[in-house]
Design a protein around this motif. Structure first.
Motif, PDB file in Angstrom:
ATOM      1  N   ALA A  17       0.859  -1.190   0.000  1.00 33.92           N
ATOM      2  CA  ALA A  17       0.000   0.000   0.000  1.00 33.92           C
ATOM      3  C   ALA A  17       0.892   1.237   0.000  1.00 33.92           C
ATOM      4  O   ALA A  17       1.569   1.524   0.987  1.00 33.92           O
ATOM      5  N   ALA A  18       0.901   1.949  -1.126  1.00 35.53           N
ATOM      6  CA  ALA A  18       1.757   3.124  -1.260  1.00 35.53           C
ATOM      7  C   ALA A  18       1.103   4.099  -2.226  1.00 35.53           C
ATOM      8  O   ALA A  18       0.602   3.694  -3.277  1.00 35.53           O
ATOM      9  N   ALA A  19       1.104   5.368  -1.851  1.00 36.07           N
ATOM     10  CA  ALA A  19       0.436   6.376  -2.675  1.00 36.07           C
ATOM     11  C   ALA A  19       1.180   7.697  -2.604  1.00 36.07           C
ATOM     12  O   ALA A  19       1.953   7.957  -1.679  1.00 36.07           O
ATOM     13  N   PRO A  28      -1.840   6.078  -6.962  1.00 37.15           N
ATOM     14  CA  PRO A  28      -1.084   4.895  -6.552  1.00 37.15           C
ATOM     15  C   PRO A  28       0.394   5.099  -6.897  1.00 37.15           C
ATOM     16  O   PRO A  28       0.710   5.528  -8.003  1.00 37.15           O
ATOM     17  N   ALA A  29       1.271   4.825  -5.946  1.00 35.98           N
ATOM     18  CA  ALA A  29       2.707   4.934  -6.227  1.00 35.98           C
ATOM     19  C   ALA A  29       3.097   3.792  -7.151  1.00 35.98           C
ATOM     20  O   ALA A  29       2.760   2.642  -6.901  1.00 35.98           O
ATOM     21  N   ASP A  46       2.263  -2.423   4.950  1.00 39.49           N
ATOM     22  CA  ASP A  46       3.086  -3.284   4.103  1.00 39.49           C
ATOM     23  C   ASP A  46       3.733  -2.511   2.953  1.00 39.49           C
ATOM     24  O   ASP A  46       4.267  -3.098   2.023  1.00 39.49           O
ATOM     25  N   GLY A  47       3.687  -1.189   3.016  1.00 40.68           N
ATOM     26  CA  GLY A  47       4.135  -0.369   1.900  1.00 40.68           C
ATOM     27  C   GLY A  47       5.543   0.167   2.033  1.00 40.68           C
ATOM     28  O   GLY A  47       6.092   0.279   3.131  1.00 40.68           O
ATOM     29  N   SER A  65       4.278   5.163   6.798  1.00 42.25           N
ATOM     30  CA  SER A  65       4.993   6.445   6.795  1.00 42.25           C
ATOM     31  C   SER A  65       4.232   7.510   6.028  1.00 42.25           C
ATOM     32  O   SER A  65       3.391   7.218   5.187  1.00 42.25           O
ATOM     33  N   ARG A  66       4.601   8.756   6.332  1.00 36.67           N
ATOM     34  CA  ARG A  66       4.051   9.921   5.629  1.00 36.67           C
ATOM     35  C   ARG A  66       5.142  10.979   5.579  1.00 36.67           C
ATOM     36  O   ARG A  66       5.583  11.475   6.618  1.00 36.67           O
ATOM     37  N   VAL A  67       5.593  11.312   4.355  1.00 37.40           N
ATOM     38  CA  VAL A  67       6.666  12.285   4.150  1.00 37.40           C
ATOM     39  C   VAL A  67       6.202  13.316   3.122  1.00 37.40           C
ATOM     40  O   VAL A  67       5.872  12.964   1.989  1.00 37.40           O
TER      41      VAL A  67
END
Length: 130
Positions: A17-19, A28-29, A46-47, A65-67
């Motif tokens: 899960a990555a965006a 979606p990343a 799990d991203g 995470s959030r950056v």
């Protein structure tokens, strides 16, 4: 083109899960997705996302995470160099690029409790929620 001027890098790898949050849009990343100043990288449990910035810096963002990529200026001929990222939660590894080599004081990672200035070439930062 003028639109390319806003591109600060691209996603090299993405897993789980990555965006990329861009304004009100969530993308979606995926490898090859261009990153813009102001984008936020978000990952689930799990991203993970690996990104390469225009100055050849590498940013690896771990799970949950959030950056926020708040500022990126890379115009060496004009002396305009700056990287400012805000680490809101999670983990990230940063491997510095040309900006840190030419102007180390122009690279800054902010967290809720501290600001990290880059004086070396690689660091890991972890921010827990709460």
């Amino acid at each position: 083109p003028a639109a390319d001027a806003a591109v600060i890098g691209s996603v090299k790898t993405a897993r789980g899960a990555a965006a990329i949050v861009r304004g009100l849009e969530t993308l979606p990343a995926r490898p090859g997705l261009r990153l813009l100043e102001g984008d936020t990288i978000e990952t689930g449990p799990d991203g993970a996302v690996g990104a390469i910035l225009r100055d050849d810096a590498v940013l690896s963002v771990g799970p949950s995470s959030r950056v926020a990529l708040q500022r990126f200026l890379f115009a060496p001929a004009e002396g305009k160099l700056s990287v400012v990222a805000r680490m809101l939660r999670g983990t990230a590894v940063y491997l510095s690029g040309v900006i840190a080599k030419l102007s180390p004081q122009s690279v800054r990672f902010e967290t809720p409790n501290a600001s990290i200035g880059v004086r070396g070439t690689k660091f890991l930062v972890r921010v827990d929620e709460g």
